[in-house]
Scaffold this motif. Structure first.
Motif, PDB file in Angstrom:
ATOM      1  N   ALA A  83       0.736  -1.142  -0.055  1.00 49.60           N
ATOM      2  CA  ALA A  83      -0.129   0.064  -0.016  1.00 49.60           C
ATOM      3  C   ALA A  83       0.689   1.282   0.095  1.00 49.60           C
ATOM      4  N   GLY A  84       2.253   1.132   0.624  1.00 49.84           N
ATOM      5  CA  GLY A  84       3.099   2.340   0.388  1.00 49.84           C
ATOM      6  C   GLY A  84       3.458   2.569   1.920  1.00 49.84           C
ATOM      7  N   LYS A  85       3.250   1.581   2.873  1.00 56.44           N
ATOM      8  CA  LYS A  85       3.645   2.082   4.393  1.00 56.44           C
ATOM      9  C   LYS A  85       5.063   2.680   4.419  1.00 56.44           C
ATOM     10  N   THR A  86       6.155   1.696   3.734  1.00 56.33           N
ATOM     11  CA  THR A  86       7.606   2.138   3.944  1.00 56.33           C
ATOM     12  C   THR A  86       8.035   3.328   3.308  1.00 56.33           C
ATOM     13  N   THR A  87       7.275   3.643   2.045  1.00 56.00           N
ATOM     14  CA  THR A  87       7.207   5.222   1.445  1.00 56.00           C
ATOM     15  C   THR A  87       7.054   6.213   2.210  1.00 56.00           C
ATOM     16  N   LEU A  88       5.947   6.047   3.018  1.00 59.64           N
ATOM     17  CA  LEU A  88       5.083   6.849   3.735  1.00 59.64           C
ATOM     18  C   LEU A  88       6.055   7.105   4.919  1.00 59.64           C
ATOM     19  N   ILE A  89       6.681   6.143   5.454  1.00 64.97           N
ATOM     20  CA  ILE A  89       7.576   6.326   6.833  1.00 64.97           C
ATOM     21  C   ILE A  89       8.852   7.073   6.346  1.00 64.97           C
ATOM     22  N   ARG A  90       9.174   6.590   5.220  1.00 62.28           N
ATOM     23  CA  ARG A  90      10.775   7.121   4.666  1.00 62.28           C
ATOM     24  C   ARG A  90      10.575   8.510   4.528  1.00 62.28           C
ATOM     25  N   ASN A  91       9.304   9.040   3.938  1.00 61.96           N
ATOM     26  CA  ASN A  91       9.083  10.445   3.811  1.00 61.96           C
ATOM     27  C   ASN A  91       9.156  11.138   5.157  1.00 61.96           C
ATOM     28  N   ASN A 101      -3.297   6.105  -0.640  1.00 61.11           N
ATOM     29  CA  ASN A 101      -1.995   6.476  -1.367  1.00 61.11           C
ATOM     30  C   ASN A 101      -2.068   6.158  -2.827  1.00 61.11           C
ATOM     31  N   LYS A 102      -1.273   6.687  -3.574  1.00 59.71           N
ATOM     32  CA  LYS A 102      -1.280   6.485  -5.218  1.00 59.71           C
ATOM     33  C   LYS A 102      -2.445   7.076  -5.647  1.00 59.71           C
ATOM     34  N   SER A 103      -2.817   8.268  -5.307  1.00 57.50           N
ATOM     35  CA  SER A 103      -4.148   8.934  -5.760  1.00 57.50           C
ATOM     36  C   SER A 103      -3.973   9.460  -7.107  1.00 57.50           C
ATOM     37  N   ASP A 104      -2.679   9.576  -7.470  1.00 63.81           N
ATOM     38  CA  ASP A 104      -2.392  10.181  -8.880  1.00 63.81           C
ATOM     39  C   ASP A 104      -2.826   9.368  -9.896  1.00 63.81           C
ATOM     40  N   LEU A 105      -3.001   7.829  -9.590  1.00 61.23           N
ATOM     41  CA  LEU A 105      -3.465   6.819 -10.400  1.00 61.23           C
ATOM     42  C   LEU A 105      -4.780   6.778 -10.680  1.00 61.23           C
ATOM     43  N   LEU A 106      -5.564   7.810 -10.026  1.00 62.78           N
ATOM     44  CA  LEU A 106      -6.984   7.819 -10.137  1.00 62.78           C
ATOM     45  C   LEU A 106      -7.550   9.208 -10.540  1.00 62.78           C
ATOM     46  N   GLY A 107      -8.670   9.115 -11.421  1.00 61.29           N
ATOM     47  CA  GLY A 107      -9.283  10.240 -11.996  1.00 61.29           C
ATOM     48  C   GLY A 107      -9.870  10.937 -10.606  1.00 61.29           C
ATOM     49  N   GLU A 108     -10.032  12.361 -10.694  1.00 66.19           N
ATOM     50  CA  GLU A 108     -10.665  13.067  -9.429  1.00 66.19           C
ATOM     51  C   GLU A 108     -11.907  12.537  -8.767  1.00 66.19           C
ATOM     52  N   GLU A 109     -12.808  12.148 -10.006  1.00 68.53           N
ATOM     53  CA  GLU A 109     -14.224  11.663  -9.486  1.00 68.53           C
ATOM     54  C   GLU A 109     -14.154  10.264  -8.795  1.00 68.53           C
ATOM     55  N   GLU A 110     -13.068   9.440  -9.375  1.00 69.69           N
ATOM     56  CA  GLU A 110     -12.909   8.084  -8.727  1.00 69.69           C
ATOM     57  C   GLU A 110     -11.995   8.184  -7.551  1.00 69.69           C
ATOM     58  N   THR A 122      -3.138  11.082  -1.002  1.00 74.02           N
ATOM     59  CA  THR A 122      -1.576  11.521  -1.166  1.00 74.02           C
ATOM     60  C   THR A 122      -1.205  10.662  -2.291  1.00 74.02           C
ATOM     61  N   THR A 123       0.064  11.209  -2.655  1.00 76.59           N
ATOM     62  CA  THR A 123       0.865  10.374  -3.635  1.00 76.59           C
ATOM     63  C   THR A 123       2.300  10.319  -3.344  1.00 76.59           C
ATOM     64  N   MET A 124       2.739   9.017  -3.384  1.00 77.32           N
ATOM     65  CA  MET A 124       4.039   8.553  -2.809  1.00 77.32           C
ATOM     66  C   MET A 124       4.268   8.758  -1.363  1.00 77.32           C
ATOM     67  N   GLY A 125       3.068   8.762  -0.593  1.00 76.31           N
ATOM     68  CA  GLY A 125       3.293   8.659   0.896  1.00 76.31           C
ATOM     69  C   GLY A 125       3.642  10.244   1.361  1.00 76.31           C
ATOM     70  N   VAL A 126       3.585  11.164   0.540  1.00 77.53           N
ATOM     71  CA  VAL A 126       3.829  12.440   0.934  1.00 77.53           C
ATOM     72  C   VAL A 126       2.805  13.256   1.804  1.00 77.53           C
ATOM     73  N   LEU A 127       3.087  13.201   2.844  1.00 77.97           N
ATOM     74  CA  LEU A 127       2.049  13.856   4.137  1.00 77.97           C
ATOM     75  C   LEU A 127       2.986  14.782   5.058  1.00 77.97           C
ATOM     76  N   PRO A 128       2.635  15.768   5.531  1.00 75.81           N
ATOM     77  CA  PRO A 128       3.262  16.557   6.520  1.00 75.81           C
ATOM     78  C   PRO A 128       3.533  15.836   7.826  1.00 75.81           C
ATOM     79  N   VAL A 129       4.771  15.772   8.572  1.00 72.42           N
ATOM     80  CA  VAL A 129       4.825  15.109   9.631  1.00 72.42           C
ATOM     81  C   VAL A 129       3.708  15.518  10.642  1.00 72.42           C
ATOM     82  N   GLU A 130       3.181  16.721  10.684  1.00 75.21           N
ATOM     83  CA  GLU A 130       2.367  17.237  11.939  1.00 75.21           C
ATOM     84  C   GLU A 130       1.212  16.685  11.386  1.00 75.21           C
ATOM     85  N   VAL A 131       0.550  16.357  10.359  1.00 75.09           N
ATOM     86  CA  VAL A 131      -0.440  15.561  10.105  1.00 75.09           C
ATOM     87  C   VAL A 131      -0.608  13.968  10.498  1.00 75.09           C
TER      88      VAL A 131
END
Length: 346
Positions: free
Chosen positions: A15-23, A181-190, A211-220
């Motif tokens: 799902a992208g857990k490691t990418t999220l944590i690395r970011n 995650n990987k929301s860039d692979l979906l259309g806005e409506e989807e 999000t895309t590529m697990g990019v979220l602010p640490v504060e979130v």
């Protein structure tokens, strides 16, 4: 003394857990974060990737791996002693992040924070469930109640969902935050529709964030301050009801999955090899494939991670061991190991 907050990051394989944590580590803003990584399989890929985060707030000593089985089944034997070791440090971490394997149920882990020795010193800041937006939108882990009801009417033996759907439902039931995650692979409506469905299926107040590529602010991600261990009943397993203090021989469909490591030699062409691996994944319905490859003539190792047939590759650091390729294959029980091993040969 204030309790140390801990965030549990769960979600299905790939799902992208490691990418999220690395970011998160790369943007920790000076916060000292310790990691506990629970891998499914024999090759510690996620831990190795995270140890290369290169941040002084997260050194190699701050990354601890549990590879003796699913974390929700080994709470007493592995998880609690690891937590106690972290808490005994002269300079304890500011925050602890626990990445479960894609097969772990988060509920038993949340309950473990009520154990003597942990309950007065650490608290669950929140449970973050990471979702592969593309996969879920395609219905691979979603449940069609009407279709199952029709099948039940025709087949008395069909009385539960597939293990993958059950696991997904339990991870959603425990979440305080759902990261699509990987929301860039979906259309806005989807994407909007999927977020609305997940919000409707989760507990009241659960945040659903795209999000895309697990990019979220640490504060979130950190600082939810929810003390999830005090609210265990609201996070009950949808399909499973074993508890941390039950007998050790409980089961919850882990035997539906298997993993094995394939070791081969150098590869010649990363792009061609990735295409070959993608074809192999389609042929054998492999859920997750990840590891490291050595490319002939290249001094850097190639990291390779596949979620279904979608493959990501990148060179990350100099090779400091044998010039070989080692990949862990994860799938549902019954994989044709010989064919897969042969197919992964350079």
């Amino acid at each position: 003394m204030a309790k140390i907050p801990a965030t549990i990051v769960t979600g299905f394989l790939g799902a992208g857990k490691t990418t999220l944590i690395r970011n998160m580590l790369q943007n920790a803003n000076g916060k000292r974060i310790a990691l506990i990584i629970n891998e499914f399989g024999d090759l510690g890929v996620d831990g190795d990737i995270l140890k290369g985060c290169g941040d002084e707030t997260c050194t190699d000593d701050d990354v601890m791996e549990l590879s003796n089985g699913c974390i929700c089944c080994t709470v007493a034997e592995d998880f609690v002693p690891t937590m106690e070791k972290l808490l005994a440090r002269d300079l304890p971490p500011d925050h602890i992040v626990i990445e479960t394997s894609g097969l772990a149920l988060p509920q038993p882990l949340v309950r473990a924070f009520n154990w003597p020795g942990l309950s007065t010193r650490v608290t669950v800041d929140g449970v973050v469930t990471v979702v592969d937006g593309k996969a879920v939108s395609e219905g691979r882990f979603a449940h069609d109640t009407a279709a199952v009801d029709r099948q039940r009417a025709m087949d008395d033996n069909l009385d539960h969902e597939t293990p993958l759907s059950e696991l997904f439902d339990d991870q959603i039931a425990c979440a305080d935050m759902i990261v699509v995650n990987k929301s860039d692979l979906l259309g806005e409506e989807e994407s909007d529709h999927l977020s609305a469905v997940l919000k409707a299926e989760s507990r009241a107040g659960v945040q659903v964030i795209k999000t895309t590529m697990g990019v979220l602010p640490v504060e979130v991600l950190l600082g939810q301050n929810l003390a999830a261990e005090t609210d265990v009943e609201a996070r009950h397993e949808v399909h499973h009801h074993h508890h941390a203090d039950e007998d050790d021989d409980h089961h919850h469909d882990h035997d539906e999955f298997e993993s094995f490591v394939v070791t081969t030699g150098e590869i010649a062409d990363p792009k061609a090899y990735a295409e070959k691996v993608a074809d192999l994944i389609r042929q054998h319905d492999i859920l997750r494939l990840k590891g490291f490859a050595t490319v002939a003539g290249k001094p850097l190792r190639l990291t390779l991670q596949a979620v279904g047939p979608r493959i990501e590759t990148y060179f990350d650091k100099p090779i400091d061991g044998p010039r070989e390729t080692r990949l862990v294959v994860i799938g549902e029980t019954g994989l044709d190991r010989e064919a897969i091993i042969a197919g992964l040969a350079p």
